[in-house]
Design a protein around this motif. Structure first.
Motif, PDB file in Angstrom:
ATOM      1  N   LEU A  41      22.360 -22.583 -24.618  1.00 47.07           N
ATOM      2  CA  LEU A  41      22.129 -21.186 -23.955  1.00 47.07           C
ATOM      3  C   LEU A  41      22.845 -20.982 -22.955  1.00 47.07           C
ATOM      4  O   LEU A  41      23.237 -22.012 -22.136  1.00 47.07           O
ATOM      5  CB  LEU A  41      20.687 -21.056 -23.809  1.00 47.07           C
ATOM      6  CG  LEU A  41      19.555 -21.195 -24.938  1.00 47.07           C
ATOM      7  CD1 LEU A  41      18.215 -21.068 -23.985  1.00 47.07           C
ATOM      8  CD2 LEU A  41      19.771 -20.241 -25.905  1.00 47.07           C
ATOM      9  N   PHE A 188      24.977 -17.904 -33.022  1.00 47.94           N
ATOM     10  CA  PHE A 188      25.171 -16.730 -32.738  1.00 47.94           C
ATOM     11  C   PHE A 188      26.111 -16.245 -31.469  1.00 47.94           C
ATOM     12  O   PHE A 188      25.691 -16.780 -30.390  1.00 47.94           O
ATOM     13  CB  PHE A 188      23.939 -15.966 -32.443  1.00 47.94           C
ATOM     14  CG  PHE A 188      23.896 -14.228 -32.078  1.00 47.94           C
ATOM     15  CD1 PHE A 188      23.722 -13.508 -33.147  1.00 47.94           C
ATOM     16  CD2 PHE A 188      23.806 -14.055 -30.529  1.00 47.94           C
ATOM     17  CE1 PHE A 188      24.185 -12.054 -32.608  1.00 47.94           C
ATOM     18  CE2 PHE A 188      23.941 -12.846 -30.457  1.00 47.94           C
ATOM     19  CZ  PHE A 188      23.909 -11.818 -31.220  1.00 47.94           C
ATOM     20  N   TRP A 189      27.100 -15.552 -31.773  1.00 44.43           N
ATOM     21  CA  TRP A 189      28.366 -15.458 -30.752  1.00 44.43           C
ATOM     22  C   TRP A 189      28.570 -14.210 -30.499  1.00 44.43           C
ATOM     23  O   TRP A 189      29.063 -13.470 -31.462  1.00 44.43           O
ATOM     24  CB  TRP A 189      29.314 -16.447 -30.797  1.00 44.43           C
ATOM     25  CG  TRP A 189      30.105 -16.768 -29.688  1.00 44.43           C
ATOM     26  CD1 TRP A 189      31.390 -16.497 -29.174  1.00 44.43           C
ATOM     27  CD2 TRP A 189      29.661 -17.870 -28.714  1.00 44.43           C
ATOM     28  NE1 TRP A 189      31.509 -17.139 -28.218  1.00 44.43           N
ATOM     29  CE2 TRP A 189      30.563 -18.001 -27.650  1.00 44.43           C
ATOM     30  CE3 TRP A 189      28.522 -18.814 -28.662  1.00 44.43           C
ATOM     31  CZ2 TRP A 189      30.508 -18.834 -26.473  1.00 44.43           C
ATOM     32  CZ3 TRP A 189      28.366 -19.563 -27.594  1.00 44.43           C
ATOM     33  CH2 TRP A 189      29.406 -19.690 -26.510  1.00 44.43           C
ATOM     34  N   THR A 190      28.959 -13.682 -29.114  1.00 45.00           N
ATOM     35  CA  THR A 190      29.545 -12.536 -29.141  1.00 45.00           C
ATOM     36  C   THR A 190      31.035 -12.660 -28.823  1.00 45.00           C
ATOM     37  O   THR A 190      31.357 -13.567 -28.015  1.00 45.00           O
ATOM     38  CB  THR A 190      28.697 -11.495 -28.076  1.00 45.00           C
ATOM     39  OG1 THR A 190      28.613 -12.365 -26.863  1.00 45.00           O
ATOM     40  CG2 THR A 190      27.155 -11.556 -28.667  1.00 45.00           C
ATOM     41  N   ASP A 233      30.955  -7.316 -28.789  1.00 47.76           N
ATOM     42  CA  ASP A 233      30.284  -6.768 -27.508  1.00 47.76           C
ATOM     43  C   ASP A 233      31.477  -6.037 -26.898  1.00 47.76           C
ATOM     44  O   ASP A 233      32.197  -6.619 -25.928  1.00 47.76           O
ATOM     45  CB  ASP A 233      29.800  -8.075 -26.661  1.00 47.76           C
ATOM     46  CG  ASP A 233      29.194  -7.672 -25.621  1.00 47.76           C
ATOM     47  OD1 ASP A 233      28.636  -6.547 -25.510  1.00 47.76           O
ATOM     48  OD2 ASP A 233      28.707  -8.524 -24.798  1.00 47.76           O
ATOM     49  N   ARG A 238      26.038  -8.699 -23.405  1.00 48.04           N
ATOM     50  CA  ARG A 238      25.257  -9.362 -24.520  1.00 48.04           C
ATOM     51  C   ARG A 238      25.803 -10.780 -24.632  1.00 48.04           C
ATOM     52  O   ARG A 238      25.267 -11.589 -25.384  1.00 48.04           O
ATOM     53  CB  ARG A 238      25.300  -8.897 -25.971  1.00 48.04           C
ATOM     54  CG  ARG A 238      25.164  -7.245 -26.054  1.00 48.04           C
ATOM     55  CD  ARG A 238      25.265  -6.856 -27.499  1.00 48.04           C
ATOM     56  NE  ARG A 238      24.230  -7.566 -28.370  1.00 48.04           N
ATOM     57  CZ  ARG A 238      24.274  -7.622 -29.768  1.00 48.04           C
ATOM     58  NH1 ARG A 238      25.286  -6.849 -30.247  1.00 48.04           N
ATOM     59  NH2 ARG A 238      23.586  -8.673 -30.384  1.00 48.04           N
ATOM     60  N   ALA A 240      24.482 -13.283 -22.504  1.00 47.81           N
ATOM     61  CA  ALA A 240      23.335 -13.865 -22.372  1.00 47.81           C
ATOM     62  C   ALA A 240      22.614 -14.126 -23.592  1.00 47.81           C
ATOM     63  O   ALA A 240      21.831 -14.992 -23.903  1.00 47.81           O
ATOM     64  CB  ALA A 240      22.460 -13.115 -21.348  1.00 47.81           C
ATOM     65  N   GLU A 241      22.831 -13.621 -24.846  1.00 42.25           N
ATOM     66  CA  GLU A 241      22.186 -13.719 -26.255  1.00 42.25           C
ATOM     67  C   GLU A 241      22.941 -14.808 -27.036  1.00 42.25           C
ATOM     68  O   GLU A 241      22.493 -14.979 -28.002  1.00 42.25           O
ATOM     69  CB  GLU A 241      22.291 -12.429 -26.785  1.00 42.25           C
ATOM     70  CG  GLU A 241      21.533 -11.124 -26.478  1.00 42.25           C
ATOM     71  CD  GLU A 241      21.627  -9.907 -27.035  1.00 42.25           C
ATOM     72  OE1 GLU A 241      22.019 -10.054 -28.257  1.00 42.25           O
ATOM     73  OE2 GLU A 241      21.475  -8.736 -26.362  1.00 42.25           O
ATOM     74  N   ARG A 242      23.867 -15.257 -26.452  1.00 42.15           N
ATOM     75  CA  ARG A 242      24.719 -16.313 -27.172  1.00 42.15           C
ATOM     76  C   ARG A 242      23.763 -17.580 -27.378  1.00 42.15           C
ATOM     77  O   ARG A 242      23.093 -17.970 -26.485  1.00 42.15           O
ATOM     78  CB  ARG A 242      26.168 -16.765 -26.621  1.00 42.15           C
ATOM     79  CG  ARG A 242      27.209 -15.717 -26.466  1.00 42.15           C
ATOM     80  CD  ARG A 242      28.328 -16.082 -25.807  1.00 42.15           C
ATOM     81  NE  ARG A 242      29.186 -14.920 -25.654  1.00 42.15           N
ATOM     82  CZ  ARG A 242      30.417 -15.129 -25.074  1.00 42.15           C
ATOM     83  NH1 ARG A 242      30.706 -16.211 -24.350  1.00 42.15           N
ATOM     84  NH2 ARG A 242      31.482 -14.117 -25.080  1.00 42.15           N
ATOM     85  N   ARG A 243      23.861 -18.327 -28.426  1.00 39.29           N
ATOM     86  CA  ARG A 243      23.040 -19.333 -28.748  1.00 39.29           C
ATOM     87  C   ARG A 243      23.583 -20.083 -29.905  1.00 39.29           C
ATOM     88  O   ARG A 243      24.164 -19.888 -30.904  1.00 39.29           O
ATOM     89  CB  ARG A 243      21.681 -18.827 -29.305  1.00 39.29           C
ATOM     90  CG  ARG A 243      20.540 -20.050 -29.506  1.00 39.29           C
ATOM     91  CD  ARG A 243      19.622 -19.715 -30.099  1.00 39.29           C
ATOM     92  NE  ARG A 243      18.406 -20.542 -30.351  1.00 39.29           N
ATOM     93  CZ  ARG A 243      17.707 -21.326 -29.608  1.00 39.29           C
ATOM     94  NH1 ARG A 243      17.801 -20.946 -28.155  1.00 39.29           N
ATOM     95  NH2 ARG A 243      16.932 -22.385 -29.978  1.00 39.29           N
TER      96      ARG A 243
END
Length: 278
Positions: A41, A188-190, A233, A238, A240-243
């Motif tokens: 994260l 999940f990547w932006t 993005d 966004r 902070a939404e990477r995982r």
């Protein structure tokens, strides 16, 4: 006689059931899954080791500051007040004790026997030769000698040592690629650029590279990808939404077999043989 045979038979049955239980326990311990679960994260990577139902947090570790803050502060020594009794002073030596002290010191000195001036000196005490360390004092299978041979090879020919270790590490990598599974990989990547046009171009390039990399890894290692998603993005809000998360899965008997085969390879390596066997 019958009672003795009955007791002996009962003892043998107990030992047999005990050995069977230990064997079953060993089999269970060897086939339990071993997993290394990882998750990334933004600013918070997590690494956890699992062995069956047990799990151990490897990262992040508890900081030393939090551990020291949890301990209560030690109380300082109390200062003596005016009402408290002063500590007793050690007694000064008296004149009689001072007079006796030289005699006690001289009595403790070793007594040396005098020899005549003309007599030859006595023979010097024999010094026992140092005993050579046999194989019983070192590790079995000449492990200590093989370690010394590896250190000598590193000191005299670092290039040969590097080639030797690289060959063994390459074999270990091939073994791990065949017997370790990467399961439940989720990405999940932006993608963000300076403007909308650059973001769209970077998104197309990143999607193509990610799909090609996933196809290549699935041919090299045993990889199971559950979810791979890249999104553009345009606002840059966004991130902070990477995982990224997944787990490495294997079994203890495979790791034990890897260790035994690696030791056998190192023992048969001609560059790591002791000097007396070359």
């Amino acid at each position: 006689m019958t009672i003795v045979l009955t007791v002996l038979l009962a003892v043998l049955k107990f030992v047999g059931w005990l050995l069977l239980f230990l064997l079953a326990l060993l089999v269970v311990l060897l086939i339990l899954p071993v997993e290394l679960r990882f998750a990334y994260l933004p600013g918070a990577p997590i690494l956890t080791a699992w062995y069956g139902p047990l799990h151990f947090r490897l990262w992040p570790r508890p900081s030393a500051g939090s551990a020291s803050a949890a301990q209560p502060p030690q109380s300082t020594a109390q200062q003596p007040t005016s009402g408290s009794a002063a500590p007793a002073q050690p007694a000064l030596p008296t004149a009689a004790a001072a007079a006796e002290s030289p005699t006690k010191q001289t009595s403790t000195l070793p007594v040396q026997t005098s020899t005549p001036a003309g007599s030859p000196p006595g023979p010097a005490p024999a010094v026992e030769p140092a005993k050579e360390q046999g194989n019983s004092g070192g590790l079995p299978f000449h492990i200590s000698e093989r370690i010394e041979a590896a250190i000598d090879l590193l000191a005299h020919d670092p290039t040969a040592f590097a080639r030797c270790m690289f060959g063994h590490l390459r074999w270990v990598g091939r073994f791990l690629a065949r017997h370790i599974k990467v399961q439940h990989l989720t990405v999940f990547w932006t993608v963000t650029g300076e403007d909308a046009a650059q973001t769209a171009a970077l998104y197309g390039t990143a999607m193509t590279a990610a799909n090609n990399l996933l196809a290549f890894l699935q041919q090299v290692i045993r990889l199971q990808c559950d979810h791979l998603q890249l999104e553009p993005d345009f606002t840059g809000q966004r991130m902070a939404e990477r995982r990224i998360s997944g787990r490495l899965h294997t079994h203890p008997f495979l790791l034990l077999w890897l260790l035994l085969r690696l030791l056998f390879r190192l023992g048969k390596d001609p560059q790591l043989q002791p000097a007396h066997t070359n």
